[in-house]
Design an enzyme around this catalytic site. Structure first.
Site, short mmCIF file in Angstrom:
data_model
loop_
_atom_site.label_atom_id
_atom_site.label_comp_id
_atom_site.label_asym_id
_atom_site.label_seq_id
_atom_site.Cartn_x
_atom_site.Cartn_y
_atom_site.Cartn_z
N GLY A 193 -67.60 -33.64 27.83
CA GLY A 193 -68.18 -34.62 29.10
C GLY A 193 -69.72 -34.06 28.85
CB ALA A 194 -70.81 -30.90 30.52
CB THR A 219 -68.41 -24.16 19.49
OG1 THR A 219 -66.96 -23.44 18.51
CG2 THR A 219 -67.45 -25.39 21.21
CG ASP A 262 -69.67 -32.59 22.18
OD1 ASP A 262 -68.70 -33.67 22.19
OD2 ASP A 262 -68.89 -31.82 23.00
N GLY A 310 -72.21 -20.82 20.96
CA GLY A 310 -71.96 -21.11 21.69
C GLY A 310 -71.61 -22.82 21.53
#
Length: 297
Positions: A41-42, A241, A245, A280
């Protein structure tokens, strides 16, 4: 500006970088360790904000140092946190191993995210004011369904990332406008390993699907049209990663700006390509000017 609301998780990513991920029962030596704010979500909220949208996040963090840092990171990234609850539970964490090729394996411990099992007063009004609602599956399913139903009731586009992969109830699919699974998630939902076949099967449940294909780009399918494949830029991955998103956040911005689908997918792919070249999740997400430069190259 496109107005986006994200209903989803907020985690602290605990990331170990290794040459080769350990097998069961094996111990390996890592070369680096980092704590990086994340959670799907973030991540999507930060990606969309960096890409140029006005963004609010609905979710929860714990009353701990991780929660303080997570909230601060979101606010510094331009995400409105007025609907981010603080609860008496540990903040969510994601335990991530990243290998030398940029691949990852992740264990998520929900923590505070597990308390987000319903909408609270003000949440539906916030959703109603948005152009799009972004959803994932790292919070309890009842809240995801409630969010999707609220968006549908107010004519807000719903974009669902079905991760972690799991069967989805019909009431959630019925309220989803755009489904964005990766290849594994698409196969889990349909039982079909071919992305094109999986995408076409998913159109029985939702009007539009984008299957992300990693370095190969993405596949778009919509009812009444031929599927469309859009390649991704060729780059050397450092850490994948958060790439998915990043793609979803940028795609939501591009679609909110009413760009043609092919252009929107290519722009989102440019954003994801930039993110995998940096370590990250949230820390790797590019800003709009960077995406524009990559897209134009």
């Amino acid at each position: 500006m496109t107005d986006i609301v994200v209903l989803g998780s907020t985690n602290m990513d605990l990331v170990a970088y290794v040459e080769k991920a350990p097998q069961r029962g094996e111990t390996v030596t890592g070369r680096e360790f980092r704590t990086i704010p994340g959670g799907k979500g973030a991540n999507q909220a930060i990606a969309a904000a960096h890409a140029g949208a006005t963004v609010s996040l609905i979710g929860a963090v714990g009353n701990d140092s991780f929660g303080t840092r997570l909230r601060s990171t979101l606010e510094h990234s331009g995400v409105n946190t007025d609907h981010l609850r603080t609860v008496e539970s540990p903040s969510g964490t994601a335990h991530i191993v990243v290998d030398a090729e940029g691949g990852n394996a992740i264990v998520v411990v929900p923590g505070a995210n597990g308390t987000v099992d319903h909408l609270v007063p003000g949440d539906e009004g916030l959703i109603a004011s948005a152009d799009a609602l972004l959803l994932q599956l790292e919070i309890p399913l009842p809240a995801v369904v409630a969010g999707a139903r609220a968006a549908r009731a107010h004519g807000v586009r719903t974009v669902l990332t079905p991760a972690p992969a799991q069967p989805l109830p019909a009431e959630l699919l019925d309220a989803t406008d755009l489904l964005v699974p990766n290849e594994h998630e698409a196969a889990t939902l349909t039982g079909r390993t071919d992305p094109r076949e999986a995408a076409l099967a998913l159109l029985d449940s939702v009007p539009e699907v984008v299957v992300t294909l990693g370095a190969a780009g993405s596949l778009y399918a919509a009812r009444g049209t031929e599927p469309l494949t859009v390649p991704a830029p060729h780059v050397t991955a450092v850490d994948s990663t958060g790439a998915g998103d990043t793609f979803v956040g940028a795609l939501a911005v591009a679609l909110g700006e009413e760009r043609p689908v092919r252009e929107a997918l290519a722009w989102a792919a440019a954003a994801a390509a930039l993110s995998v070249q940096r370590p990250g999740a949230s820390a790797s997400m590019p800003y709009r000017s960077e995406i524009d430069k990559q897209y134009a190259s």
